[in-house]
Design a protein around this motif. Structure first.
Motif, short mmCIF file in Angstrom:
data_model
loop_
_atom_site.label_atom_id
_atom_site.label_comp_id
_atom_site.label_asym_id
_atom_site.label_seq_id
_atom_site.Cartn_x
_atom_site.Cartn_y
_atom_site.Cartn_z
N VAL A 111 0.84 -1.20 0.00
CA VAL A 111 0.00 0.00 0.00
C VAL A 111 0.87 1.25 0.00
CG1 VAL A 111 -1.62 1.35 1.39
CG2 VAL A 111 -2.02 -1.09 1.03
N SER A 112 2.00 1.20 0.71
CA SER A 112 2.91 2.36 0.74
C SER A 112 3.55 2.60 -0.62
CB SER A 112 3.99 2.15 1.81
OG SER A 112 4.92 1.16 1.41
N LEU A 113 3.58 1.57 -1.47
CA LEU A 113 4.06 1.72 -2.85
C LEU A 113 2.92 2.03 -3.80
CD1 LEU A 113 6.62 -1.25 -2.95
CD2 LEU A 113 7.14 1.20 -2.93
N ARG A 114 1.78 2.41 -3.24
CA ARG A 114 0.59 2.83 -3.99
C ARG A 114 0.01 1.71 -4.85
NH1 ARG A 114 2.41 9.09 -5.49
NH2 ARG A 114 2.81 9.67 -3.32
N VAL A 115 0.06 0.52 -4.30
CA VAL A 115 -0.63 -0.62 -4.88
C VAL A 115 -2.04 -0.65 -4.30
CG1 VAL A 115 -0.63 -3.15 -5.10
CG2 VAL A 115 1.53 -1.88 -5.14
N SER A 116 -3.02 -1.01 -5.11
CA SER A 116 -4.41 -1.01 -4.64
C SER A 116 -4.58 -2.00 -3.48
CB SER A 116 -5.36 -1.39 -5.78
OG SER A 116 -5.36 -2.79 -5.96
N PRO A 117 -5.53 -1.73 -2.58
CA PRO A 117 -5.71 -2.62 -1.42
C PRO A 117 -5.96 -4.07 -1.79
CG PRO A 117 -6.84 -0.55 -1.04
CD PRO A 117 -6.35 -0.50 -2.45
N VAL A 118 -6.79 -4.34 -2.80
CA VAL A 118 -7.10 -5.73 -3.15
C VAL A 118 -5.85 -6.43 -3.67
CG1 VAL A 118 -8.50 -7.26 -4.59
CG2 VAL A 118 -9.50 -5.15 -3.67
N LEU A 119 -5.08 -5.76 -4.53
CA LEU A 119 -3.85 -6.36 -5.05
C LEU A 119 -2.81 -6.49 -3.93
CD1 LEU A 119 -2.33 -7.48 -7.45
CD2 LEU A 119 -1.62 -5.15 -8.05
N SER A 120 -2.80 -5.55 -3.01
CA SER A 120 -1.88 -5.64 -1.86
C SER A 120 -2.21 -6.85 -1.00
CB SER A 120 -1.96 -4.36 -1.02
OG SER A 120 -1.48 -3.25 -1.75
N MET A 121 -3.49 -7.17 -0.90
CA MET A 121 -3.89 -8.38 -0.16
C MET A 121 -3.34 -9.62 -0.84
SD MET A 121 -7.82 -7.44 0.82
CE MET A 121 -8.17 -9.14 1.23
N SER A 498 1.76 -27.08 -10.90
CA SER A 498 2.29 -25.73 -11.12
C SER A 498 1.94 -25.23 -12.52
CB SER A 498 3.81 -25.72 -10.92
OG SER A 498 4.13 -25.92 -9.56
N PHE A 499 2.00 -26.12 -13.51
CA PHE A 499 1.65 -25.75 -14.89
C PHE A 499 0.23 -25.21 -14.96
CE2 PHE A 499 -0.54 -27.14 -18.79
CZ PHE A 499 0.15 -26.39 -19.73
N PHE A 500 -0.71 -25.87 -14.34
CA PHE A 500 -2.11 -25.45 -14.43
C PHE A 500 -2.35 -24.15 -13.67
CE2 PHE A 500 -2.90 -29.97 -15.59
CZ PHE A 500 -3.51 -29.73 -16.81
N PHE A 501 -1.71 -23.95 -12.55
CA PHE A 501 -1.89 -22.69 -11.83
C PHE A 501 -1.34 -21.51 -12.65
CE2 PHE A 501 -2.78 -25.02 -7.85
CZ PHE A 501 -3.81 -24.24 -7.37
N ILE A 502 -0.19 -21.70 -13.26
CA ILE A 502 0.36 -20.62 -14.10
C ILE A 502 -0.56 -20.36 -15.28
CG2 ILE A 502 2.29 -19.96 -15.59
CD1 ILE A 502 4.10 -21.64 -13.74
N LEU A 503 -1.09 -21.42 -15.88
CA LEU A 503 -1.97 -21.27 -17.03
C LEU A 503 -3.23 -20.48 -16.66
CD1 LEU A 503 -1.47 -22.29 -19.90
CD2 LEU A 503 -3.07 -24.16 -19.43
N LEU A 504 -3.77 -20.77 -15.47
CA LEU A 504 -4.95 -20.03 -15.01
C LEU A 504 -4.63 -18.56 -14.78
CD1 LEU A 504 -6.43 -22.63 -12.48
CD2 LEU A 504 -7.48 -21.88 -14.63
N ALA A 505 -3.49 -18.27 -14.17
CA ALA A 505 -3.09 -16.87 -13.94
C ALA A 505 -2.85 -16.16 -15.27
CB ALA A 505 -1.84 -16.83 -13.07
N SER A 524 -8.87 -9.83 -7.53
CA SER A 524 -9.51 -10.82 -6.67
C SER A 524 -9.23 -12.23 -7.15
CB SER A 524 -11.03 -10.57 -6.63
OG SER A 524 -11.32 -9.27 -6.18
N GLY A 525 -9.27 -12.40 -8.48
CA GLY A 525 -9.01 -13.72 -9.05
C GLY A 525 -7.60 -14.19 -8.78
N LEU A 526 -6.63 -13.29 -8.95
CA LEU A 526 -5.23 -13.66 -8.69
C LEU A 526 -5.03 -13.95 -7.21
CD1 LEU A 526 -3.29 -11.15 -10.99
CD2 LEU A 526 -3.50 -13.62 -11.29
#
Length: 810
Positions: A111-121, A498-505, A524-526
């Motif tokens: 958050v101190s680097l001005r990242v949005s709260p959801v992405l910071s979570m 790991s392959f499938f998680f990366i593919l989903l992201a 939220s999805g990430l």
């Protein structure tokens, strides 16, 4: 309120994640943490002394025949930051607060680097649920966990200071660093310092290019002041630890034997015993690249699939782990999605911070290789101040665990702030996908070119064990092939995962880039994918099986042998327990004053005494340590007590002094001497004795009258001057000798013991442990704590008294 609502929601979600993951703690159960149990044994005498006398003993005789208590259990009541730290630790049932504090700390950094709260979570989850946390918590390495949790707020304060918020950033740095140091895991703090060097270097380059070197100088000056303010409340512990460290296994040896392996700190063999394999580094991407944690193959549901039932049962009992370390409780897994975003970030993130995060990541990985990459390890252990004081070099991966999620989240921030960037750098996007998901696919399809499924020498050892167990020689290759197949199954299953998680992201990012949904859904999805990925891996190492019903009395249950020895009411004697691994055991220390113990920084001379004499069953050495009882395995393997009639007691007069040239001679002379008759003395103490030679007095006596951990009182009586040897460990940075209330010098004898010249007549002899800096440090800590707290409040008030526009611009 609307402005702060997202942060409030984040804290609630973090509390929920912590409470769900550690649900048994909230149901009244407790974690089975081996190091916490060890701590209860290590600290028992200290805790009892504190309760009985209302003071800190600062010394314990319950381990390794006696050692300072600085790195075991010492309270520093005037360090107010310590009280604040204790408050934070009890917000939720410990040790779940390690994760809770870590989540909030990393969230605050982002958050101190001005990242949005959801992405910071999402970033906070990525850091705080990376596999090393549950691994260390399950083992009971709680101080390490708290020190890691405070890394992010320290970095946040430093970056805020260099990026416009001088007083606020410096205030946060001071408070966070004070909490970090108070967590009392100097190895993690040292690695944080290495990371900070990279960050400060990056900010210097950035500000130099912008022509803002005066600002860099001003910010650096404030951070130096902040660091001083953070250190001062913790100064007592730091000074005493540093003083003790010079005489501990982390300090330089007086011996010249095996000089090639020695440094000014730990021996290289010992420091690098836990070295990450070079190919084992892929666990950052695929957790079971080397089989996961040490344990039975059958514990992995994928291991025995497709194997011949004839051997499956036996193969299931083989070790799942096949990496380079002696054993492991689990790999360092930062997450497949994080690895993908980290690689992508190197292509697209514009903030110059990425290069310094990348450099720190690479250095931490290479240092973790330890003995597998000795040129760099030798360089650091021989030349970099402080590095050789720490063992388990694989721990440097905590830096990568920190830097990789940070850059990964900055990558997503860049994508959202510049939506066209993935169209412009489509090639780099696919390269990142290929380097991570593509490799995982190759691992899954063709594992052999990328991995070896036996650790060094393991095949030969297993083959011998099988033949010795009666397996026909012709069946050995089939059995080995089965082990290899089972381990491949484990590896391939995780590679696919790991392959499938990366593919989903990748799919989420790709569809966001073509404007199929908004950024909140992306974030939220990430966050959800990262949580699911890491949660499932974490549960392999910290799950319901790690809990037990809470005990009313914490500690060890006494054996019949313990109870028998405890009938002896003499104030001080020692016990050597041979039914355990005596020098990796704290159970004996819970009940007795032990020859052994459990600690990573025992006195160096005592460790050398163990290696060269005690481990060779030198009874003269055990006698001089007043080893009255030995616990040995009986016919039915139950502990049996043996009384040693030759134990020399608490003190005795010797007939002869044998002076030797150096520490090597002093140690080797113990191989052949009569401890009751002769004292071996290094010639450096000759001046104190001034040619004195004891005159035998058959009527002379010396006995212990009273015992406290930090005070021993004796009565001596003799018709002539004598030399007394005491069965107590020599440590001149605190122990002071007195005769009839007057301070007198004492010296070291028999490599580790105290000795002194005792005048003729009847005298009261006292030894008191009085480290000079403890009381001084307490006064400094109180004043510094108050200044630090006032400075932090002032910095925050100053920042928030600014107008909103001024705050936005720094």
């Amino acid at each position: 309120m609307k402005k702060y609502l997202p942060h409030f929601i984040a804290v609630i979600i973090f509390a929920a994640i912590t409470m769900i993951y550690f649900a048994p703690l909230f149901e009244g159960k407790q974690l089975k943490q081996s190091d916490v149990l060890h701590y209860q044994g290590m600290s028992k005498e200290i805790q009892d002394h504190r309760k009985q006398y209302g003071e800190e003993p600062l010394w314990t005789n319950s381990m390794f025949s006696g050692m300072p208590a600085y790195q075991i259990s010492v309270l520093y009541p005037n360090n107010l930051i310590g009280h604040l730290n204790m408050f934070f630790k009890k917000i939720l049932p410990p040790p779940s607060t390690i994760i809770f504090i870590s989540l909030i700390g990393f969230y605050f950094l982002l958050v101190s680097l001005r990242v949005s709260p959801v992405l910071s979570m999402a970033g906070a989850i990525a850091f705080s649920l990376s596999s090393y946390y549950p691994v260390l918590i399950s083992a009971g390495h709680n101080p390490k966990g708290y020190a890691m949790a405070y890394m992010a707020p320290v970095v946040a304060g430093i970056l805020l200071t260099y990026r416009g918020k001088l007083l606020l950033g410096a205030s946060i740095t001071a408070l966070a660093l004070a909490l970090e140091i108070d967590s009392n895991h100097l190895q993690i703090t040292y690695y944080l310092f290495l990371l900070v060097i990279f960050i400060v270097a990056g900010e210097f380059v950035r500000l130099f290019r912008a022509g803002q070197l005066p600002y860099f100088a001003k910010a650096s000056g404030l951070l130096v002041i902040a660091a001083i303010l953070a250190v001062l409340p913790n100064l007592t512990n730091l000074v005493l630890t540093n003083e003790y460290g010079k005489d501990s296994t982390r300090g330089r040896s007086d011996l010249t034997m095996d000089a090639q392996n020695k440094t000014s700190g730990l021996d290289k063999d010992y420091a690098t015993q836990w070295s990450y394999g070079i190919d084992e580094t892929w666990t950052l991407l695929v957790p079971n690249f080397k089989g996961g944690a040490s344990g039975r193959l059958a514990e992995n549901e994928n291991a025995l699939k497709g194997l011949d039932n004839q051997y499956a049962q036996y193969i299931g009992n083989m070790n799942s782990y096949f990496g380079d370390q002696p054993f492991t409780s689990g790999p360092v897994y930062v997450g497949a999605i994080i690895c993908f975003l980290f690689v992508l970030g190197m292509f697209i993130v514009k903030d110059s911070l990425k290069w310094w995060l990348f450099g720190a990541t690479v250095l931490s990985i290479m240092l973790a290789w330890g003995k597998n990459f000795m040129p760099l390890t030798d360089l650091f252990m021989d030349l970099v101040p402080g590095y050789n004081k720490f063992r388990a070099v694989s721990m440097t991966l905590v830096i990568a665990q920190f830097t990789m999620p940070l850059l990964a989240i900055l990558t997503v921030k860049e994508i959202v702030e510049e939506p066209e960037i993935l169209k412009v750098k489509r090639k780099q996007l696919y390269l990142s996908l290929g380097f991570t998901a593509g490799l995982c696919l190759l691992f899954a399809i063709a594992p052999d070119p990328f991995n070896t499924f036996f650790s060094a020498g393991e095949q030969a050892d297993v083959s011998k064990q099988l033949v010795d167990a009666g397996l026909p020689q012709n069946d050995v290759p089939v059995f080995l092939s089965g082990i290899e197949e089972a381990r491949k199954n484990v590896f391939q299953a995780d590679a696919k995962r790991s392959f499938f998680f990366i593919l989903l992201a990748f799919a989420m990012i790709f569809f966001y880039s073509i404007k199929r949904y908004n950024k909140t859904i992306l974030f939220s999805g990430l966050a959800f994918l990262v949580l699911v990925d890491l949660w499932a891996v974490d549960k392999r190492y910290l799950n319901s099986q790690n809990y037990e019903p809470k005990k009313k009395v914490q500690g060890y249950e006494p054996t019949e042998a313990d109870l028998q020895i405890l009938q002896d009411k003499d104030p001080s004697y020692r016990v050597f327990n041979l039914t355990t691994s005596p020098f990796q055991d704290a159970s004996t220390s819970f009940f007795h004053k032990s020859i052994g113990g459990y600690h990573g920084a025992k006195l160096k001379r005592y460790q050398e005494l163990i290696e060269y004499q005690i481990s060779k069953n030198n009874m003269q050495v055990l006698n001089m340590l007043n080893t009255r009882y030995l616990i040995t395995p009986g016919p039915d393997q139950r502990p049996v007590v043996q009384r040693n009639p030759d134990a020399l007691g608490n003190a005795w007069f010797v007939k002869d002094l044998r002076f030797v040239a150096n520490a090597d001679s002093e140690l080797t002379a113990l191989s052949k001497f009569d401890a009751s008759e002769t004292a071996i003395v290094d010639k450096i103490w000759q001046d104190q004795l001034q040619g004195f030679k004891p005159v035998y007095d058959s009527t002379a006596s010396i006995k212990l009258d009273s015992y406290k951990a930090n005070e021993l009182v004796y009565t001596s009586q003799s018709s002539t001057d004598q030399v007394a040897v005491f069965s107590e460990i020599f440590f001149d940075k605190g122990w002071q000798a007195y005769v009839d209330g007057q301070p007198v010098p004492h010296f070291r004898a028999n490599f580790v013991l105290r000795a002194m010249k005792v005048p003729a007549g009847k005298h009261k002899i006292e030894f008191r442990f009085e480290p000079a800096f403890y009381e001084t440090g307490q006064s400094i800590a109180l004043i510094a704590s108050i200044i630090l707290i006032v400075s932090v409040i002032a910095g925050i008030v100053w920042e928030y008294r600014k107008k909103p526009a001024e705050r936005a611009n720094g």
